[in-house]
Scaffold this motif. Sequence first.
Motif: not given
Length: 240
Positions: A72-89
């Motif tokens: 809105n005009g000069q102001w704003g907001y943001l929300a972010d989500i990240f999820y990961s599940d990694i299995s390795t050897n």
Amino acid sequence: MKKAIIPTIVALSMPLTAQAAEWNYSASLYGWFPGLDSTIGTAFGDLDMDISAQDLISNLDMAFMGTFEGHNGQWGYLADIFYSDISTNKTGPFGFVSADLDLKLTLVSLAATYRVSETATSQVDLMGGLRGYDMDVGGQFNGGGNPTFGGSDKWVDPVIGLRGRWALSDQWSLTALGDVGGFGLGSDLSWQVLATFDYALNDSWLLRFGYRHLEVDKPINGRDVQVGLSGPIFGATYRF
């Protein structure tokens, strides 16, 4: 004269008031396919994991990334989500045959944005906010009694950053973002860079592709854990 001036001021202020109350929103979903570059402290020394994005895809149990933004005009907001599940050897050090690693990482970010520069073809926003982490690192060395390592922790980092958008043509644009956080208040240091080329299908839909790198350095259970994720990113944004 006063009778003429007052209605004029009211008439001029109405469009500005309406403009200030107009919010624009966007929602994005992404597929991120990162490689893993990590160093995890264990009782037997540091375990280094360097796995390419191609190799990691086969070990990726689940991943999700989404963003919601209001402006809105000069102001704003943001929300972010990240999820990961990694299995390795990985082939184990210190005489062990191999090491199994399971990494679960959840990030939730919330930031305010302030537009510091805007032209007909570009916008630059200053960002500041918080990013919450939930990291669970579990592992086991195979051989020599199969000792385990790892741990889990939850924390919040203060984060500051910059984001810019530049129009390249009527349909193409470039978005770049960088932020840094932690400063010893949550993690020792966390930072990320993200850049995407964006293609406008119409006024509502954008297709996006680019690259993202995220790095976190945080002691867990008294041992240093450094996790770096980097790789190509693809997504779509709906503006309304």
